[in-house]
Scaffold this active site. Structure first.
Site, short mmCIF file in Angstrom:
data_model
loop_
_atom_site.label_atom_id
_atom_site.label_comp_id
_atom_site.label_asym_id
_atom_site.label_seq_id
_atom_site.Cartn_x
_atom_site.Cartn_y
_atom_site.Cartn_z
N HIS A 167 0.84 -1.19 0.00
CA HIS A 167 0.00 0.00 0.00
C HIS A 167 0.88 1.24 0.00
O HIS A 167 2.06 1.20 0.35
CB HIS A 167 -0.90 0.01 1.25
CG HIS A 167 -1.80 -1.17 1.33
ND1 HIS A 167 -2.89 -1.32 0.50
CD2 HIS A 167 -1.79 -2.27 2.14
CE1 HIS A 167 -3.52 -2.45 0.80
NE2 HIS A 167 -2.86 -3.05 1.79
N CYS A 214 -0.63 2.38 -4.23
CA CYS A 214 -1.44 3.57 -4.51
C CYS A 214 -0.58 4.82 -4.37
O CYS A 214 0.31 4.88 -3.51
CB CYS A 214 -2.62 3.65 -3.53
SG CYS A 214 -3.84 2.34 -3.74
#
Length: 326
Positions: A167, A214
């Site tokens: 992430h 992301c």
């Protein structure tokens, strides 16, 4: 003694005759072992070093460890020796109580078990930003008593490939945290400073970095210099998410990430000593439709073949020439 000398000369003569027969009757000479091993070197020179990192933990993040295990299989199968590969993954997915297929990890539908034979240098709490920077920069002192203690020991002519999957958010990527909810962060400037110091210390010739996260473009956008021989490829812009793919009902989770699966599947199916990095990036960008694949840094590196950073492995012994090639 005379008989021994005659036998030796006779044996040498037979070997010479055999070599000449292979050369003239077979159409081409059988390559020697040193010549074969020389073919394992990357086409543009220097040794290859690889750092593979899954920066998450927990079964819900199955895909990140699957991505990194798949990446290990790619570079291992293409001839990068384990002594030049360093891996970091929490290693809590394969044997998770939630995993219905114990001891196995799959990165794509119908794919092979990518966990099989996986080498693990740093696992559990040893997967953290400080250790990552120590491994990348070759700082063995900081790694005493931690994991395998192995580092990227690259030199001024070597190629370094770094792949990170986890992430992210604007300005950082995440590493595991015991609370799971609040991740440990590696911020962009910490990474850039490490790369700059490696360049100044001549610890690599060229470096290729792929980041699956992301807002992963924020790790390089407007901060990665173009003159330190690093090409970085991100799964998304600094302002958008990257996406998981291949949801598996049996596993109850996603098997992979779109950007990662696209470059890994391309590496599985392409001739790495022919395809350029730029061609791979273009193909992956076209296939990754939910986020925008971005490039930063030294774009001249994209002209190299993919094999320059992922390795290429001819078979030994070499297959005999086919009748049609003679």
């Amino acid at each position: 003694n005379t008989h021994a000398k005659m036998a030796t000369m006779k044996g040498f003569g037979m070997l010479l005759a055999l070599a000449l027969a292979l050369l003239f009757l077979g159409g081409e000479a059988v390559p020697t072992r040193p010549a074969f091993e020389a073919a394992l070197a990357p086409p543009e020179g220097g040794a290859v070093w690889v750092l593979l990192v899954a920066g998450s933990s927990g079964y819900m993040n199955y895909r990140h460890q699957a991505d990194v295990c798949h990446a290990y299989q790619v570079v291992h199968d293409h001839g990068v020796p384990d002594s030049h590969i360093v891996t970091m993954l929490f290693d809590d997915v394969a044997r998770s109580v939630f995993n219905p297929i114990k001891g196995k990890i799959y990165n794509e539908p119908g794919g092979k078990d990518v966990y099989a034979g996986m080498k693990k240098d740093y696992v559990g709490r040893n997967v953290n930003p400080r250790n990552f920077i120590a491994v990348l920069t070759g700082n063995r002192m900081d790694l005493r008593g931690k994991g395998s203690g192995r580092v990227i020991a690259s030199g001024p002519s070597d190629k370094v490939f770094v792949y990170f999957a986890d992430h992210g958010a604007p300005g950082f990527v995440a590493f595991p945290n015991k609370y799971h909810v609040v991740p440990t962060q590696l911020n962009a400037m910490t990474l850039i400073k490490a790369l700059q110091k490696m360049h100044d210390d001549k610890k690599y010739g060229e470096m290729l970095i792929y980041v699956e996260a992301c807002e992963s473009g924020s790790m390089f956008n407007n901060v990665l210099p173009k003159d330190i021989n690093v090409l970085a490829v991100s799964a998304a812009t600094p302002f958008e998410s990257s996406w998981a793919c291949y949801y598996n009902e049996t596993l109850g989770t996603y098997q992979g990430d779109c950007f990662s699966n696209h470059w890994l599947e391309n590496a599985d199916s392409s001739q790495l000593n022919v395809e350029s990095i730029g061609a791979q990036i273009d193909r992956v960008a076209n296939e990754t439709v939910n986020s925008t694949v971005c490039t930063y840094g030294d774009m001249t590196i994209s002209e190299h073949t993919v094999a320059t950073f992922l390795g290429t492995k001819p078979l030994w012994p070499p297959a005999p020439p086919s009748p049609s090639s003679r």
